[in-house]
Design a protein around this motif. Structure first.
Motif, PDB file in Angstrom:
ATOM      1  N   GLY A   1       0.822  -1.220   0.000  1.00  0.00           N
ATOM      2  CA  GLY A   1       0.000   0.000   0.000  1.00  0.00           C
ATOM      3  C   GLY A   1       0.847   1.258   0.000  1.00  0.00           C
ATOM      4  O   GLY A   1       0.547   2.228  -0.707  1.00  0.00           O
ATOM      5  N   TRP A   2       1.920   1.249   0.786  1.00  0.00           N
ATOM      6  CA  TRP A   2       2.830   2.397   0.825  1.00  0.00           C
ATOM      7  C   TRP A   2       3.477   2.613  -0.540  1.00  0.00           C
ATOM      8  O   TRP A   2       3.561   3.737  -1.020  1.00  0.00           O
ATOM      9  CB  TRP A   2       3.888   2.178   1.906  1.00  0.00           C
ATOM     10  CG  TRP A   2       4.927   3.249   1.940  1.00  0.00           C
ATOM     11  CD1 TRP A   2       6.238   3.135   1.611  1.00  0.00           C
ATOM     12  CD2 TRP A   2       4.740   4.620   2.316  1.00  0.00           C
ATOM     13  NE1 TRP A   2       6.874   4.335   1.752  1.00  0.00           N
ATOM     14  CE2 TRP A   2       5.975   5.258   2.189  1.00  0.00           C
ATOM     15  CE3 TRP A   2       3.634   5.352   2.742  1.00  0.00           C
ATOM     16  CZ2 TRP A   2       6.154   6.616   2.470  1.00  0.00           C
ATOM     17  CZ3 TRP A   2       3.808   6.706   3.023  1.00  0.00           C
ATOM     18  CH2 TRP A   2       5.049   7.316   2.886  1.00  0.00           C
TER      19      TRP A   2
ATOM     20  N   LEU B   1       0.958   4.059  -2.908  1.00  0.00           N
ATOM     21  CA  LEU B   1       0.756   5.477  -2.617  1.00  0.00           C
ATOM     22  C   LEU B   1       1.895   6.322  -3.184  1.00  0.00           C
ATOM     23  O   LEU B   1       1.658   7.310  -3.884  1.00  0.00           O
ATOM     24  CB  LEU B   1       0.635   5.697  -1.104  1.00  0.00           C
ATOM     25  CG  LEU B   1       0.437   7.146  -0.656  1.00  0.00           C
ATOM     26  CD1 LEU B   1      -0.947   7.645  -1.064  1.00  0.00           C
ATOM     27  CD2 LEU B   1       0.621   7.269   0.852  1.00  0.00           C
ATOM     28  N   CYS B   2       3.135   5.927  -2.901  1.00  0.00           N
ATOM     29  CA  CYS B   2       4.304   6.705  -3.337  1.00  0.00           C
ATOM     30  C   CYS B   2       4.521   6.649  -4.842  1.00  0.00           C
ATOM     31  O   CYS B   2       4.879   7.658  -5.458  1.00  0.00           O
ATOM     32  CB  CYS B   2       5.564   6.194  -2.642  1.00  0.00           C
ATOM     33  SG  CYS B   2       5.602   6.487  -0.871  1.00  0.00           S
TER      34      CYS B   2
ATOM     35  N   TYR C   1       2.300   5.512  -7.376  1.00  0.00           N
ATOM     36  CA  TYR C   1       1.195   5.682  -8.317  1.00  0.00           C
ATOM     37  C   TYR C   1       0.131   6.674  -7.856  1.00  0.00           C
ATOM     38  O   TYR C   1      -0.233   7.569  -8.604  1.00  0.00           O
ATOM     39  CB  TYR C   1       0.545   4.322  -8.629  1.00  0.00           C
ATOM     40  CG  TYR C   1       1.525   3.384  -9.283  1.00  0.00           C
ATOM     41  CD1 TYR C   1       1.900   3.556 -10.608  1.00  0.00           C
ATOM     42  CD2 TYR C   1       2.120   2.362  -8.559  1.00  0.00           C
ATOM     43  CE1 TYR C   1       2.828   2.729 -11.200  1.00  0.00           C
ATOM     44  CE2 TYR C   1       3.051   1.527  -9.147  1.00  0.00           C
ATOM     45  CZ  TYR C   1       3.407   1.715 -10.465  1.00  0.00           C
ATOM     46  OH  TYR C   1       4.329   0.898 -11.048  1.00  0.00           O
ATOM     47  N   VAL C   2      -0.386   6.524  -6.649  1.00  0.00           N
ATOM     48  CA  VAL C   2      -1.509   7.354  -6.213  1.00  0.00           C
ATOM     49  C   VAL C   2      -1.129   8.834  -6.175  1.00  0.00           C
ATOM     50  O   VAL C   2      -1.808   9.665  -6.790  1.00  0.00           O
ATOM     51  CB  VAL C   2      -2.057   6.875  -4.846  1.00  0.00           C
ATOM     52  CG1 VAL C   2      -3.112   7.831  -4.316  1.00  0.00           C
ATOM     53  CG2 VAL C   2      -2.621   5.457  -4.965  1.00  0.00           C
ATOM     54  N   LEU C   3      -0.045   9.171  -5.465  1.00  0.00           N
ATOM     55  CA  LEU C   3       0.351  10.588  -5.399  1.00  0.00           C
ATOM     56  C   LEU C   3       0.735  11.163  -6.761  1.00  0.00           C
ATOM     57  O   LEU C   3       0.265  12.251  -7.119  1.00  0.00           O
ATOM     58  CB  LEU C   3       1.476  10.783  -4.385  1.00  0.00           C
ATOM     59  CG  LEU C   3       1.053  10.643  -2.922  1.00  0.00           C
ATOM     60  CD1 LEU C   3       2.268  10.718  -1.996  1.00  0.00           C
ATOM     61  CD2 LEU C   3       0.021  11.676  -2.550  1.00  0.00           C
TER      62      LEU C   3
ATOM     63  N   TRP D   1      -2.442  11.638  -8.710  1.00  0.00           N
ATOM     64  CA  TRP D   1      -3.237  12.730  -8.131  1.00  0.00           C
ATOM     65  C   TRP D   1      -2.662  14.081  -8.580  1.00  0.00           C
ATOM     66  O   TRP D   1      -3.413  14.975  -8.996  1.00  0.00           O
ATOM     67  CB  TRP D   1      -3.239  12.619  -6.609  1.00  0.00           C
ATOM     68  CG  TRP D   1      -3.972  13.748  -5.947  1.00  0.00           C
ATOM     69  CD1 TRP D   1      -5.328  13.904  -5.860  1.00  0.00           C
ATOM     70  CD2 TRP D   1      -3.397  14.879  -5.306  1.00  0.00           C
ATOM     71  NE1 TRP D   1      -5.618  15.068  -5.185  1.00  0.00           N
ATOM     72  CE2 TRP D   1      -4.446  15.690  -4.835  1.00  0.00           C
ATOM     73  CE3 TRP D   1      -2.085  15.284  -5.078  1.00  0.00           C
ATOM     74  CZ2 TRP D   1      -4.227  16.875  -4.160  1.00  0.00           C
ATOM     75  CZ3 TRP D   1      -1.875  16.462  -4.405  1.00  0.00           C
ATOM     76  CH2 TRP D   1      -2.935  17.241  -3.955  1.00  0.00           C
TER      77      TRP D   1
END
Length: 181
Positions: free
Chosen positions: A141-142, A145-146, A148-150, A153
């Protein structure tokens, strides 16, 4: 405000843009290649360790999957080098940049899977905790987040499209949408 003052981005030709993007991609790939090659190198040595023979069947399966993922990630992240070498001078750099970018993205996904699988194997062998799956899921998950998600976004929130001029003003709570003036 003048047109020059509103313009965002670079004034570059298609070829100049491809050259710049290729240079940026090569720098990004260098970082990922180093990580995947070191991880893959260590994975290759595991089967030759005395303790490998004592691993449970499940751990051996996880190891084989991890090695295959590592080999696949290595191939995808080294692929842009071969692509560039084989098409260099053929006037296809914009297309090569798109394909190399796809290879890099795929390589990063495979690197994520390799790292998660290696972490699972290491933690299974080192501990016998029931919280193991949750810990691996938290690390994945981390990474998501680092990696792809951020970035996605930021891409969605701050991208302006060519010809759109300056970004529209952000709507403030209870505020007026109209531009000042």
């Amino acid at each position: 405000m003048t047109q020059e003052g509103r313009r965002r981005g670079r004034d570059e030709s298609k070829e100049e843009r491809a050259d710049r993007m290729w240079g940026e991609l090569v720098q990004e790939v260098r970082v990922a290649q180093t990580g995947v090659q070191i991880l893959f190198g260590f994975l290759l040595t595991v089967a030759f360790q005395p303790r490998y023979a004592t691993l449970a069947h499940t751990d051996r399966v996880i190891y084989v999957v991890t090695v295959v993922l590592g080999a696949s990630a290595t191939g995808a992240l080294i692929g842009p080098v071969s692509l560039h070498r084989l098409v260099s001078g053929r006037m296809v750099k914009p297309q090569a940049v798109r394909i190399a970018s796809w290879m890099t993205f795929t390589g990063l996904l495979l690197l994520l899977a390799t790292t998660a699988s290696a972490l699972l194997l290491i933690l299974r062998v080192a501990t016998h905790s029931s919280a193991l799956s949750w810990l691996v899921a938290a690390v994945v998950g981390w990474y998501l987040l680092c990696w792809y998600v951020l970035p996605l976004w930021i891409r969605r929130r701050h991208t302006t499209h060519p010809g759109a001029g300056a970004a529209p003003p952000r709507r403030e709570a209870g505020g007026d949408d109209r531009a000042p003036g």
